[in-house]
Design an enzyme around this catalytic site. Structure first.
Site, PDB file in Angstrom:
ATOM      1  N   HIS A 229      40.482 -44.032 -61.616  1.00 52.70           N
ATOM      2  CA  HIS A 229      40.572 -45.443 -61.233  1.00 52.70           C
ATOM      3  C   HIS A 229      40.532 -46.334 -62.478  1.00 52.70           C
ATOM      4  O   HIS A 229      41.333 -47.269 -62.610  1.00 52.70           O
ATOM      5  CB  HIS A 229      39.397 -45.854 -60.339  1.00 52.70           C
TER       6      HIS A 229
ATOM      7  N   LYS B 239      36.339 -45.424 -43.331  1.00 54.52           N
ATOM      8  CA  LYS B 239      35.490 -44.572 -44.172  1.00 54.52           C
ATOM      9  C   LYS B 239      34.045 -44.797 -43.779  1.00 54.52           C
ATOM     10  O   LYS B 239      33.416 -45.762 -44.185  1.00 54.52           O
ATOM     11  CB  LYS B 239      35.734 -44.869 -45.646  1.00 54.52           C
TER      12      LYS B 239
ATOM     13  N   ARG C 234      48.240 -39.689 -57.449  1.00 52.36           N
ATOM     14  CA  ARG C 234      47.877 -38.427 -58.103  1.00 52.36           C
ATOM     15  C   ARG C 234      48.908 -37.348 -57.832  1.00 52.36           C
ATOM     16  O   ARG C 234      49.196 -36.530 -58.682  1.00 52.36           O
ATOM     17  CB  ARG C 234      46.517 -37.943 -57.612  1.00 52.36           C
TER      18      ARG C 234
ATOM     19  N   SER D 173      37.183 -39.721 -55.538  1.00 49.45           N
ATOM     20  CA  SER D 173      35.789 -40.116 -55.301  1.00 49.45           C
ATOM     21  C   SER D 173      35.080 -39.067 -54.450  1.00 49.45           C
ATOM     22  O   SER D 173      33.913 -38.766 -54.672  1.00 49.45           O
ATOM     23  CB  SER D 173      35.732 -41.485 -54.613  1.00 49.45           C
TER      24      SER D 173
END
Length: 166
Positions: A18, A42, A92, A130
């Protein structure tokens, strides 16, 4: 007129991947706003929204054109409130692209004056998320080189506090 971009995400916690995207974006735009989103999908975040804003502020303090704020609701509404025209999304892998491409199309449908800029991650962070950081930290693994050095104590302390609560 300033070129303003928003880099949205949950950042729970912020990773070196990040931070790499933030630093590279800060070289391109006059202002970069890291928008820490309250994501109802989340459940049970490790850090509160305020803690995440604080951690990101700490690791971006060297970047004078970067701001950190939280927001809730539609990203497009937040973009309008900030006068931003560009959404920054880090990728990614191809699997990231599918989801992010759908989101970019939806955002374009909501406002075709806002562009999404996809930035490929540095290859050394292509495996990093994360979720992976949290899993490694939860089991006492080394998170050095995964997250900025200055927040490692915060992450370790959070897991220790959470473990003591159980």
């Amino acid at each position: 007129m300033d070129k303003v971009a928003v880099y949205p995400g949950s950042f729970d916690p912020i990773t070196n991947g990040h931070l790499d995207i933030i630093e590279r974006s800060a070289k391109i735009f006059d202002r970069v706003i890291v928008g820490v989103l309250e994501n109802p999908e989340k459940k049970n975040p490790l850090f509160s929204i305020e803690e995440r804003v604080g951690l990101i502020t700490k690791v971006t303090s060297h970047l004078k054109n970067v701001e950190v704020e939280s927001f809730r609701g539609l990203l497009i509404h937040y973009m309008h409130s900030k006068g931003a025209k560009v959404i920054i999304k880090g990728l990614r892998a191809v699997s990231d692209f599918e989801y992010e491409f759908q989101m970019a199309l939806m955002n374009s449908k909501l406002d075709d004056n806002i562009e999404t800029l996809f930035m490929m991650t540095n290859s050394k962070y292509s495996y990093l998320s994360s979720s992976a950081v949290k899993q490694v930290a939860m089991y006492g693994g080394c998170i050095r080189e995964l997250v900025p050095e200055e927040i490692i104590p915060d992450i370790i302390a959070k897991f220790k506090r959470n473990h003591l609560k159980k």
